[in-house]
Motif scaffolding. Structure first.
Motif, PDB file in Angstrom:
ATOM      1  N   ASP A 133     -21.862 -16.870  -0.536  1.00 12.93           N
ATOM      2  CA  ASP A 133     -21.205 -17.093  -1.824  1.00 12.93           C
ATOM      3  C   ASP A 133     -19.781 -16.532  -1.802  1.00 12.93           C
ATOM      4  OD1 ASP A 133     -20.436 -17.406  -4.404  1.00 12.93           O
ATOM      5  OD2 ASP A 133     -21.963 -16.097  -5.275  1.00 12.93           O
ATOM      6  N   PHE A 134     -18.802 -17.421  -1.719  1.00 12.88           N
ATOM      7  CA  PHE A 134     -17.396 -17.005  -1.820  1.00 12.88           C
ATOM      8  C   PHE A 134     -16.760 -17.573  -3.088  1.00 12.88           C
ATOM      9  CE2 PHE A 134     -18.074 -16.794   2.848  1.00 12.88           C
ATOM     10  CZ  PHE A 134     -17.743 -15.459   3.032  1.00 12.88           C
ATOM     11  N   SER A 135     -17.564 -17.744  -4.114  1.00 10.98           N
ATOM     12  CA  SER A 135     -17.028 -18.327  -5.345  1.00 10.98           C
ATOM     13  C   SER A 135     -16.197 -17.291  -6.097  1.00 10.98           C
ATOM     14  CB  SER A 135     -18.168 -18.806  -6.230  1.00 10.98           C
ATOM     15  OG  SER A 135     -18.887 -17.681  -6.686  1.00 10.98           O
ATOM     16  N   TRP A 136     -15.561 -17.732  -7.161  1.00 11.39           N
ATOM     17  CA  TRP A 136     -14.681 -16.856  -7.926  1.00 11.39           C
ATOM     18  C   TRP A 136     -15.426 -15.900  -8.852  1.00 11.39           C
ATOM     19  CZ3 TRP A 136     -10.075 -14.989  -7.573  1.00 11.39           C
ATOM     20  CH2 TRP A 136      -9.047 -15.702  -6.989  1.00 11.39           C
ATOM     21  N   GLU A 137     -16.714 -16.167  -9.092  1.00 14.49           N
ATOM     22  CA  GLU A 137     -17.419 -15.434 -10.155  1.00 14.49           C
ATOM     23  C   GLU A 137     -17.123 -13.929 -10.144  1.00 14.49           C
ATOM     24  OE1 GLU A 137     -18.935 -17.244 -12.318  1.00 14.49           O
ATOM     25  OE2 GLU A 137     -18.949 -19.124 -11.159  1.00 14.49           O
ATOM     26  N   ALA A 138     -17.411 -13.287  -9.003  1.00 13.61           N
ATOM     27  CA  ALA A 138     -17.283 -11.825  -8.965  1.00 13.61           C
ATOM     28  C   ALA A 138     -15.814 -11.385  -9.048  1.00 13.61           C
ATOM     29  CB  ALA A 138     -17.908 -11.297  -7.678  1.00 13.61           C
ATOM     30  N   SER A 139     -14.935 -12.059  -8.308  1.00  9.95           N
ATOM     31  CA  SER A 139     -13.535 -11.619  -8.282  1.00  9.95           C
ATOM     32  C   SER A 139     -12.845 -11.841  -9.621  1.00  9.95           C
ATOM     33  CB  SER A 139     -12.773 -12.363  -7.187  1.00  9.95           C
ATOM     34  OG  SER A 139     -13.287 -11.988  -5.932  1.00  9.95           O
ATOM     35  N   ALA A 140     -13.171 -12.925 -10.308  1.00 14.18           N
ATOM     36  CA  ALA A 140     -12.531 -13.187 -11.609  1.00 14.18           C
ATOM     37  C   ALA A 140     -12.855 -12.034 -12.570  1.00 14.18           C
ATOM     38  CB  ALA A 140     -12.996 -14.521 -12.173  1.00 14.18           C
ATOM     39  N   LYS A 141     -14.069 -11.523 -12.495  1.00 16.88           N
ATOM     40  CA  LYS A 141     -14.442 -10.390 -13.374  1.00 16.88           C
ATOM     41  C   LYS A 141     -13.575  -9.173 -13.097  1.00 16.88           C
ATOM     42  CE  LYS A 141     -19.247 -11.456 -14.307  1.00 16.88           C
ATOM     43  NZ  LYS A 141     -20.148 -11.884 -13.205  1.00 16.88           N
ATOM     44  N   ARG A 142     -13.236  -8.989 -11.845  1.00 16.11           N
ATOM     45  CA  ARG A 142     -12.406  -7.818 -11.513  1.00 16.11           C
ATOM     46  C   ARG A 142     -10.990  -7.963 -12.065  1.00 16.11           C
ATOM     47  NH1 ARG A 142     -12.553  -5.504  -5.911  1.00 16.11           N
ATOM     48  NH2 ARG A 142     -11.465  -3.921  -7.123  1.00 16.11           N
ATOM     49  N   TYR A 143     -10.484  -9.180 -12.096  1.00 21.30           N
ATOM     50  CA  TYR A 143      -9.170  -9.382 -12.733  1.00 21.30           C
ATOM     51  C   TYR A 143      -9.254  -9.065 -14.231  1.00 21.30           C
ATOM     52  CZ  TYR A 143      -6.778 -11.381  -8.687  1.00 21.30           C
ATOM     53  OH  TYR A 143      -6.169 -11.550  -7.474  1.00 21.30           O
ATOM     54  N   VAL A 144     -10.342  -9.505 -14.854  1.00 14.96           N
ATOM     55  CA  VAL A 144     -10.478  -9.240 -16.295  1.00 14.96           C
ATOM     56  C   VAL A 144     -10.509  -7.724 -16.535  1.00 14.96           C
ATOM     57  CG1 VAL A 144     -11.892  -9.580 -18.352  1.00 14.96           C
ATOM     58  CG2 VAL A 144     -11.695 -11.419 -16.652  1.00 14.96           C
ATOM     59  N   ASP A 145     -11.245  -6.998 -15.706  1.00 15.01           N
ATOM     60  CA  ASP A 145     -11.283  -5.539 -15.848  1.00 15.01           C
ATOM     61  C   ASP A 145      -9.874  -4.952 -15.702  1.00 15.01           C
ATOM     62  OD1 ASP A 145     -13.973  -5.637 -16.181  1.00 15.01           O
ATOM     63  OD2 ASP A 145     -14.456  -5.110 -14.097  1.00 15.01           O
ATOM     64  N   ALA A 146      -9.139  -5.475 -14.744  1.00 17.24           N
ATOM     65  CA  ALA A 146      -7.772  -4.962 -14.533  1.00 17.24           C
ATOM     66  C   ALA A 146      -6.897  -5.245 -15.754  1.00 17.24           C
ATOM     67  CB  ALA A 146      -7.165  -5.605 -13.290  1.00 17.24           C
ATOM     68  N   TYR A 147      -7.002  -6.439 -16.324  1.00 20.20           N
ATOM     69  CA  TYR A 147      -6.207  -6.739 -17.532  1.00 20.20           C
ATOM     70  C   TYR A 147      -6.586  -5.787 -18.654  1.00 20.20           C
ATOM     71  CZ  TYR A 147      -5.476 -11.447 -15.399  1.00 20.20           C
ATOM     72  OH  TYR A 147      -5.156 -12.496 -14.582  1.00 20.20           O
ATOM     73  N   LYS A 148      -7.893  -5.578 -18.812  1.00 23.78           N
ATOM     74  CA  LYS A 148      -8.356  -4.733 -19.928  1.00 23.78           C
ATOM     75  C   LYS A 148      -7.797  -3.320 -19.817  1.00 23.78           C
ATOM     76  CE  LYS A 148     -12.533  -7.112 -21.328  1.00 23.78           C
ATOM     77  NZ  LYS A 148     -13.950  -7.300 -20.959  1.00 23.78           N
ATOM     78  N   GLN A 149      -7.717  -2.843 -18.588  1.00 22.69           N
ATOM     79  CA  GLN A 149      -7.174  -1.498 -18.392  1.00 22.69           C
ATOM     80  C   GLN A 149      -5.735  -1.377 -18.861  1.00 22.69           C
ATOM     81  OE1 GLN A 149      -7.314   0.112 -14.497  1.00 22.69           O
ATOM     82  NE2 GLN A 149      -9.521   0.462 -14.568  1.00 22.69           N
ATOM     83  N   LEU A 150      -5.020  -2.492 -18.813  1.00 19.68           N
ATOM     84  CA  LEU A 150      -3.588  -2.450 -19.168  1.00 19.68           C
ATOM     85  C   LEU A 150      -3.361  -2.550 -20.678  1.00 19.68           C
ATOM     86  CD1 LEU A 150      -1.966  -4.715 -16.448  1.00 19.68           C
ATOM     87  CD2 LEU A 150      -2.422  -2.288 -16.368  1.00 19.68           C
ATOM     88  N   LEU A 151      -4.386  -3.014 -21.391  1.00 17.49           N
ATOM     89  CA  LEU A 151      -4.138  -3.316 -22.822  1.00 17.49           C
ATOM     90  C   LEU A 151      -4.570  -2.155 -23.718  1.00 17.49           C
ATOM     91  CD1 LEU A 151      -5.223  -7.023 -22.718  1.00 17.49           C
ATOM     92  CD2 LEU A 151      -2.925  -6.184 -23.155  1.00 17.49           C
ATOM     93  N   GLY A 169      -7.781  -3.936  -4.312  1.00 16.58           N
ATOM     94  CA  GLY A 169      -7.928  -5.096  -3.425  1.00 16.58           C
ATOM     95  C   GLY A 169      -8.996  -6.010  -4.010  1.00 16.58           C
ATOM     96  N   ILE A 170      -8.615  -7.204  -4.368  1.00 17.72           N
ATOM     97  CA  ILE A 170      -9.586  -8.152  -4.942  1.00 17.72           C
ATOM     98  C   ILE A 170      -9.594  -9.407  -4.078  1.00 17.72           C
ATOM     99  CG2 ILE A 170     -10.303  -9.446  -6.984  1.00 17.72           C
ATOM    100  CD1 ILE A 170      -8.624  -7.599  -8.721  1.00 17.72           C
ATOM    101  N   ILE A 171     -10.716  -9.649  -3.464  1.00 15.01           N
ATOM    102  CA  ILE A 171     -10.788 -10.787  -2.541  1.00 15.01           C
ATOM    103  C   ILE A 171     -10.679 -12.105  -3.316  1.00 15.01           C
ATOM    104  CG2 ILE A 171     -13.328 -10.999  -2.579  1.00 15.01           C
ATOM    105  CD1 ILE A 171     -11.575 -10.932   0.713  1.00 15.01           C
ATOM    106  N   ASN A 172      -9.941 -13.051  -2.751  1.00 12.80           N
ATOM    107  CA  ASN A 172      -9.826 -14.358  -3.396  1.00 12.80           C
ATOM    108  C   ASN A 172     -11.166 -15.066  -3.419  1.00 12.80           C
ATOM    109  OD1 ASN A 172      -7.054 -14.302  -3.837  1.00 12.80           O
ATOM    110  ND2 ASN A 172      -6.600 -15.157  -1.815  1.00 12.80           N
ATOM    111  N   GLY A 173     -11.327 -15.927  -4.379  1.00 12.31           N
ATOM    112  CA  GLY A 173     -12.503 -16.796  -4.403  1.00 12.31           C
ATOM    113  C   GLY A 173     -12.104 -18.206  -4.013  1.00 12.31           C
ATOM    114  N   VAL A 174     -13.115 -19.029  -3.861  1.00  9.16           N
ATOM    115  CA  VAL A 174     -12.898 -20.436  -3.533  1.00  9.16           C
ATOM    116  C   VAL A 174     -13.310 -21.249  -4.753  1.00  9.16           C
ATOM    117  CG1 VAL A 174     -13.830 -22.313  -2.128  1.00  9.16           C
ATOM    118  CG2 VAL A 174     -13.197 -20.148  -1.063  1.00  9.16           C
ATOM    119  N   ASP A 175     -12.566 -22.290  -5.032  1.00  7.75           N
ATOM    120  CA  ASP A 175     -12.896 -23.155  -6.162  1.00  7.75           C
ATOM    121  C   ASP A 175     -14.053 -24.074  -5.747  1.00  7.75           C
ATOM    122  OD1 ASP A 175     -13.057 -24.844  -8.275  1.00  7.75           O
ATOM    123  OD2 ASP A 175     -10.899 -25.201  -8.428  1.00  7.75           O
ATOM    124  N   TYR A 176     -15.256 -23.700  -6.156  1.00 11.42           N
ATOM    125  CA  TYR A 176     -16.436 -24.462  -5.723  1.00 11.42           C
ATOM    126  C   TYR A 176     -16.566 -25.816  -6.419  1.00 11.42           C
ATOM    127  CZ  TYR A 176     -18.486 -20.995  -2.556  1.00 11.42           C
ATOM    128  OH  TYR A 176     -18.740 -20.163  -1.492  1.00 11.42           O
TER     129      TYR A 176
END
Ligand code: GLC
Length: 479
Positions: A461-479, A252-259
């Motif tokens: 702070d509801f920016s994308w910073e933290a959530s975007a990192k979690r997507y990157v981690d998820a991509y890395k796991q797949l590669l 579960g990765i919470i969405n961020g807001v485009d600040y």
């Protein structure tokens, strides 16, 4: 600029803000890539080319021209690249004559979904795969969004048409599991040849079910909040078992807001910007909205969103009706459109209480920004809310959210009784909403506490910073 070690991700989506937006998925697909670009990802988005103004202004150039082979016909398609846009990611659009050259994204004139939805979605997905297959090394993985791109993971792995994509990972984001894109097996011939032994992975309850297929075949999956992820194995219109069974590859990765867009100091859609005080920012914007109400200074409650059962609009309107029948101490502003019977209901409440209610039947981005800035409270009685962005936009502009305790609303708006960010109620019934309105009125009359809450939430702070990192981690796991 792409670096060699960057992960090249292709996002496939039928919506992307600002080119075409229906709901929050467009906001996510239009902003997440910008943040990924700072984190070692080279992001691209591919979407249908709609007959919409953005594409007239930014035509782009054709980089691929081909056909999709159907049994009795073939369908031409072209891929356009939109190079000089300042979007912050590469954008490609798929031109499919006769299927997407329409202004409305999903709905026909009669307010119902297009009847050719199945062939539209299948053609879009086949065009993407055919193009990618012509140069398989251009992307390391694909990231699909909701059922409209839910067949891609299956087709990559099991169709004979795209052998070079078989080893490429697929990642899938669930923005809303209420929509699944189910269609009858009569549509089988629209799909490219695939390993029929695996055909069961397309099926759920004797129909082709793109969402159910994506859940089983994608290599990684996320929902747009942890709260929603927790709910799905208990309540998913018959897919509970699949959610439980595939849980191991889901997060579960919470969405961020485009600040960059949602910034009270610079938002170009606002008549008044935040300078020193959040309270005067709100007061000035509120005055823009309430001048025509009988009593402009009363607390202002707003609803912004699609008129859909999911959003609890029926209960909301009944509650407003009951409230105004007993008290005339609040103003209500409703912005949205959709289900005609709900629009009718809203129109009736306006007819009964014209001095206290405003209703605008529209999807109106500029007005929505003024509402987020000028309202005192935002009402969000959603029955289901995978994440919800409106509560985050509203907090960013110092508006107190009132929400049903579900999905992403549960994660982002704990109640003030537990030192939270707004008012939360349990269950979408008029009694619950009326009780929340009562609590809101009490809070508002205690201006000291109300103002302290406003000051607290606009700084969260509801920016994308933290959530975007979690997507990157998820991509890395797949590669
Ligand atoms: C869908 C969901 C909403 C979510 C959005 C973006 O519209 O209903 O809750 O915020 O997608 O992920």
């Amino acid at each position: 600029m792409k670096k060699k070690e960057d992960i090249a991700v292709l996002m496939a989506s039928t919506e992307c803000y600002p080119m075409a937006k229906v709901g929050g998925m467009a906001d996510v697909v239009g902003s997440l890539p910008k943040y990924l670009a700072h984190l070692g990802v080279s992001p691209s988005v591919i979407m249908p080319r709609y007959a919409r103004p953005w594409f007239d202004k930014n035509p782009g150039k054709i980089i691929h021209d081909s056909i999709i082979q159907y049994p009795h016909a073939h369908h031409p398609f072209r891929i356009w690249q939109h190079e000089d846009s300042d979007l912050g990611y590469e954008l490609y659009s798929v031109e499919l004559p006769g299927l997407f050259d329409r202004e409305s994204v999903y709905l026909a004139e009669d307010g119902h979904g297009y009847r050719d939805e199945t062939i539209r979605n299948i053609s879009f997905q086949r065009a993407i795969l055919q193009w990618w297959h012509s140069d398989p090394d251009s992307f390391d993985l694909i990231h699909c969004h909701d059922h409209m791109t839910g067949l891609i993971p299956f087709l990559m792995k099991y169709s004979y048409e795209y052998p070079a994509l078989r080893q490429k990972p697929s990642y899938f984001t669930i923005h809303n599991a209420l929509h699944r894109g189910r269609c009858s097996w009569n549509n089988l011939s629209l799909l490219p040849h695939f390993d029929t032994w695996k055909g069961g992975l397309l099926d759920w309850d004797e129909a082709i079910d793109p969402l159910a297929s994506a859940l089983r075949v994608s290599d990684g999956i996320n929902t747009v909040s942890p709260g929603y992820l927790e709910e799905l194995p208990r309540e998913a219109q018959g897919l509970e078992w699949v959610f439980a069974h595939e849980r191991h590859k889901m997060s579960g990765i919470i969405n961020g807001v485009d600040y960059d867009v949602w910034n009270p100091k610079t938002d170009t859609l606002l008549p008044h910007h935040l300078k020193k005080s959040i309270h005067s920012f709100k007061r000035k914007n509120k005055a823009e909205l309430t001048a025509s109400f009988a009593e402009p200074d009363l607390p202002l409650f707003v609803f912004i969103g699609r008129f859909a059962h999911q959003k609890g609009v029926d209960i909301l309107i009944q509650s407003i009706d009951t409230w105004l029948n007993h008290h005339r101490d609040a103003n209500f502003f409703i912005l949205g459109s959709g289900d005609k019977s709900l629009e009718h209901l809203a129109g009736m409440v306006y007819g009964k209480y014209p001095q206290s209610v405003r209703v605008v039947f529209d999807y109106n981005e500029p007005l929505s920004h003024v509402l987020y800035a000028g309202a005192d409270f935002l009402l969000m009685p959603s029955r289901v809310e995978p994440c919800g962005l409106n509560q985050m936009f509203s907090m960013r502009y110092g508006t107190v959210p009132i929400v049903n305790h579900t999905g992403g609303l549960k994660d982002t708006v704990p109640d003030i009784t537990v030192d939270g960010n707004g008012l939360s109620f349990d269950g979408v019934q008029t009694d619950q909403v009326l009780n929340a309105l009562q609590r809101a009125m009490e809070l508002f009359s205690d201006q000291k506490s109300y103002k302290a809450l406003v000051e607290k939430i606009y700084k969260l702070d509801f920016s994308w910073e933290a959530s975007a990192k979690r997507y990157v981690d998820a991509y890395k796991q797949l590669l």
